[in-house]
Scaffold this motif. Structure first.
Motif, mmCIF file in Angstrom:
data_model
loop_
_atom_site.group_PDB
_atom_site.id
_atom_site.type_symbol
_atom_site.label_atom_id
_atom_site.label_comp_id
_atom_site.label_asym_id
_atom_site.label_seq_id
_atom_site.Cartn_x
_atom_site.Cartn_y
_atom_site.Cartn_z
ATOM 1 N N MET A 78 -14.757 4.141 -8.792
ATOM 2 C CA MET A 78 -13.226 4.386 -8.852
ATOM 3 C C MET A 78 -13.027 4.712 -7.403
ATOM 4 S SD MET A 78 -10.433 3.889 -10.370
ATOM 5 C CE MET A 78 -10.985 3.666 -12.080
ATOM 6 N N THR A 79 -13.406 5.380 -6.764
ATOM 7 C CA THR A 79 -12.990 5.954 -5.380
ATOM 8 C C THR A 79 -12.668 4.906 -4.245
ATOM 9 O OG1 THR A 79 -14.293 8.164 -5.574
ATOM 10 C CG2 THR A 79 -13.570 7.421 -3.532
ATOM 11 N N THR A 80 -13.553 3.881 -4.522
ATOM 12 C CA THR A 80 -13.499 2.750 -3.820
ATOM 13 C C THR A 80 -12.275 1.769 -4.100
ATOM 14 O OG1 THR A 80 -15.983 2.535 -3.354
ATOM 15 C CG2 THR A 80 -14.339 0.479 -2.912
ATOM 16 N N THR A 81 -11.906 1.938 -5.562
ATOM 17 C CA THR A 81 -10.617 1.130 -6.109
ATOM 18 C C THR A 81 -9.591 1.665 -5.613
ATOM 19 O OG1 THR A 81 -12.232 0.297 -7.789
ATOM 20 C CG2 THR A 81 -9.714 0.282 -8.090
ATOM 21 N N ILE A 82 -9.310 2.971 -5.613
ATOM 22 C CA ILE A 82 -8.223 4.018 -5.358
ATOM 23 C C ILE A 82 -8.038 3.867 -3.690
ATOM 24 C CG2 ILE A 82 -7.180 6.041 -5.052
ATOM 25 C CD1 ILE A 82 -8.855 6.905 -7.492
ATOM 26 N N LEU A 83 -9.192 3.718 -2.765
ATOM 27 C CA LEU A 83 -8.919 3.703 -1.488
ATOM 28 C C LEU A 83 -8.397 2.149 -1.210
ATOM 29 C CD1 LEU A 83 -12.234 5.046 -0.063
ATOM 30 C CD2 LEU A 83 -9.793 6.166 0.090
ATOM 31 N N ARG A 84 -8.818 1.048 -1.963
ATOM 32 C CA ARG A 84 -8.615 -0.198 -1.594
ATOM 33 C C ARG A 84 -7.083 -0.505 -2.087
ATOM 34 N NH1 ARG A 84 -11.368 -2.627 -4.943
ATOM 35 N NH2 ARG A 84 -13.331 -2.487 -3.661
ATOM 36 N N HIS A 85 -6.489 0.298 -3.215
ATOM 37 C CA HIS A 85 -5.123 0.154 -3.762
ATOM 38 C C HIS A 85 -4.383 0.945 -2.615
ATOM 39 C CE1 HIS A 85 -1.672 0.506 -6.102
ATOM 40 N NE2 HIS A 85 -1.687 1.620 -6.062
ATOM 41 N N GLU A 86 -4.714 2.071 -2.082
ATOM 42 C CA GLU A 86 -3.742 2.829 -1.156
ATOM 43 C C GLU A 86 -3.680 1.715 0.410
ATOM 44 O OE1 GLU A 86 -2.488 6.125 -1.155
ATOM 45 O OE2 GLU A 86 -2.598 5.410 -3.181
ATOM 46 N N LEU A 87 -4.747 1.158 0.468
ATOM 47 C CA LEU A 87 -4.718 0.161 1.836
ATOM 48 C C LEU A 87 -3.646 -0.611 1.444
ATOM 49 C CD1 LEU A 87 -5.702 -0.807 4.554
ATOM 50 C CD2 LEU A 87 -7.480 -1.913 3.378
ATOM 51 N N ILE A 88 -3.742 -1.659 0.462
ATOM 52 C CA ILE A 88 -2.737 -2.493 0.179
ATOM 53 C C ILE A 88 -1.095 -1.806 -0.124
ATOM 54 C CG2 ILE A 88 -2.255 -4.045 -1.648
ATOM 55 C CD1 ILE A 88 -4.991 -4.355 -2.446
ATOM 56 N N ARG A 89 -1.207 -0.746 -0.643
ATOM 57 C CA ARG A 89 0.137 -0.376 -0.859
ATOM 58 C C ARG A 89 0.748 0.260 0.338
ATOM 59 N NH1 ARG A 89 2.075 4.363 -1.986
ATOM 60 N NH2 ARG A 89 0.175 5.584 -1.891
ATOM 61 N N THR A 90 0.034 0.865 1.384
ATOM 62 C CA THR A 90 0.474 1.605 2.442
ATOM 63 C C THR A 90 0.247 0.697 3.852
ATOM 64 O OG1 THR A 90 -1.530 2.629 3.015
ATOM 65 C CG2 THR A 90 0.072 3.671 1.545
ATOM 66 N N LYS A 91 -0.355 -0.651 3.808
ATOM 67 C CA LYS A 91 -0.420 -1.258 4.836
ATOM 68 C C LYS A 91 0.743 -1.769 5.666
ATOM 69 C CE LYS A 91 -1.917 -5.301 3.953
ATOM 70 N NZ LYS A 91 -3.022 -6.537 3.623
ATOM 71 N N ARG A 92 1.809 -2.251 4.687
ATOM 72 C CA ARG A 92 2.952 -2.811 5.273
ATOM 73 C C ARG A 92 3.891 -1.736 6.322
ATOM 74 N NH1 ARG A 92 6.748 -6.876 1.848
ATOM 75 N NH2 ARG A 92 4.710 -7.672 2.374
ATOM 76 N N PRO A 93 4.168 -0.661 5.539
ATOM 77 C CA PRO A 93 4.667 0.392 6.253
ATOM 78 C C PRO A 93 4.063 1.038 7.482
ATOM 79 C CG PRO A 93 4.288 1.242 4.182
ATOM 80 C CD PRO A 93 3.766 0.053 3.919
ATOM 81 N N LEU A 94 2.562 1.052 7.119
ATOM 82 C CA LEU A 94 2.000 1.610 8.406
ATOM 83 C C LEU A 94 1.981 0.732 9.809
ATOM 84 C CD1 LEU A 94 -1.261 3.104 6.732
ATOM 85 C CD2 LEU A 94 0.435 4.213 8.105
ATOM 86 N N LEU A 95 2.016 -0.621 9.336
ATOM 87 C CA LEU A 95 2.207 -1.558 10.491
ATOM 88 C C LEU A 95 3.581 -1.534 11.080
ATOM 89 C CD1 LEU A 95 0.309 -4.650 8.854
ATOM 90 C CD2 LEU A 95 -0.406 -3.242 10.731
ATOM 91 N N VAL A 96 4.733 -1.234 10.303
ATOM 92 C CA VAL A 96 6.041 -1.011 10.885
ATOM 93 C C VAL A 96 5.804 0.001 11.889
ATOM 94 C CG1 VAL A 96 8.319 -0.740 10.111
ATOM 95 C CG2 VAL A 96 6.975 -2.346 8.673
ATOM 96 N N ILE A 97 5.271 1.455 11.218
ATOM 97 C CA ILE A 97 5.536 2.502 12.031
ATOM 98 C C ILE A 97 4.529 2.285 13.465
ATOM 99 C CG2 ILE A 97 4.655 4.902 12.319
ATOM 100 C CD1 ILE A 97 5.043 4.869 9.274
ATOM 101 N N LEU A 98 3.498 1.528 13.273
ATOM 102 C CA LEU A 98 2.752 1.379 14.532
ATOM 103 C C LEU A 98 3.378 0.212 15.551
ATOM 104 C CD1 LEU A 98 -0.825 1.536 13.020
ATOM 105 C CD2 LEU A 98 0.299 3.400 14.286
ATOM 106 N N GLY A 99 3.935 -0.566 14.867
ATOM 107 C CA GLY A 99 4.655 -1.722 15.698
ATOM 108 C C GLY A 99 5.831 -1.167 16.471
ATOM 109 N N ILE A 100 6.569 -0.217 15.945
ATOM 110 C CA ILE A 100 7.623 0.433 16.430
ATOM 111 C C ILE A 100 6.955 1.096 17.837
ATOM 112 C CG2 ILE A 100 9.636 2.006 16.156
ATOM 113 C CD1 ILE A 100 9.928 0.994 13.551
ATOM 114 N N ALA A 101 6.226 1.929 17.488
ATOM 115 C CA ALA A 101 5.409 2.689 18.416
ATOM 116 C C ALA A 101 5.033 2.014 19.446
ATOM 117 C CB ALA A 101 4.230 3.677 17.886
#
Length: 260
Positions: A1-24
């Motif tokens: 289940m830990t792996t599943t939650i980590l995968r879900h977190e990656l999918i859910r936060t990937k886009r905003p993280l890429l936006v933050i890093l892209g602006i930076a």
């Protein structure tokens, strides 16, 4: 289940993280380019921007943790067949792993900026050379820098995630986002007070040599005001307080989550 939650977190936060890093990346590149035309000021601005990337990512994770655990996404999060304690630690683990990765990338950018500083010469280049010389001659300084880097990755995440949980329960839950902010500010003020008190509590460590002295920071400052010393008591106190906050937050999220 830990792996599943980590995968879900990656999918859910990937886009905003890429936006933050892209602006930076864009802002840092523009500042570095500006440094080629206006000199040191542009480079200093670029370096300052680079140092803000990791805190920006950590702040994003704290806000996202609040929204997904107590805000608009809370119902979905807590409908998962997972105990609150596991959600808390897994979400913080994901934030920690991403922060470490971003920190490594930030370090690479800083090293590249250091080479750019050396190529331009001047006072800033001389200061960078002196820092390189100090790192070669003082082996204990490397240990201090590594511990400081680990501290800046772990402590902000641990304190902010704990503040979100503690500030979202009991009396504080009526304050919405104000609850976590009040808890975090209380933690910050407490650490400032304890930091002042630690000046009078032995021992201290010499950052340059790594030697530990059985005197307080106040006594050392009176006898050797220029010595690069750090009171060890504040480190131990801070670790104990963070451990207490994490245990408190983990138990609260496991037993009594109160959704908005």
């Amino acid at each position: 289940m830990t792996t599943t939650i980590l995968r879900h977190e990656l999918i859910r936060t990937k886009r905003p993280l890429l936006v933050i890093l892209g602006i930076a990346v864009v802002l840092i590149a523009l500042a570095d380019l500006l440094g080629l035309f206006v000199g040191v000021i542009g480079l200093v601005f670029a370096i300052m921007l680079t140092f803000t990337v990791v805190p920006a990512v950590q702040l994003f994770f704290a806000i996202d943790f609040y929204r997904s655990s107590y805000g608009s996404g809370a119902l979905l999060t807590h409908s998962l067949p997972v105990r609150g304690r596991k959600l808390f630690w897994t979400k913080m683990l994901f934030a920690f792993l991403v922060t470490v990765l971003v920190s490594i990338l930030t370090l690479i950018v800083l090293l590249l900026q250091g080479q750019l500083v050396l190529s331009m010469g001047g006072g800033l280049a001389e200061a960078y050379r002196e820092l390189q010389l100090a790192l070669r001659q003082l082996s204990a300084l490397w240990l201090f820098l590594l511990v400081s880097a680990a501290w800046m990755v772990v402590i902000p995440l641990a304190s902010m995630f704990s503040s979100v949980v503690i500030g979202s329960g009991g009396w504080a839950r009526r304050l919405s986002i104000g609850g976590p902010i009040i808890v975090f500010m209380g933690y910050y003020v407490l650490m400032q007070i304890l930091g002042f008190v630690s000046f009078f509590i032995p021992p201290v460590v010499d950052i340059a040599t790594g030697e530990v002295h059985g005197v307080s920071m106040f006594q050392s400052a009176m006898s050797s005001p220029d010595a690069p010393l750090l009171p060890l008591s504040i480190v131990f106190i801070h670790i104990l307080i963070i451990a207490g906050l994490l245990i408190w937050a983990s138990r609260d999220m496991d037993k009594k989550v109160e959704l908005r």
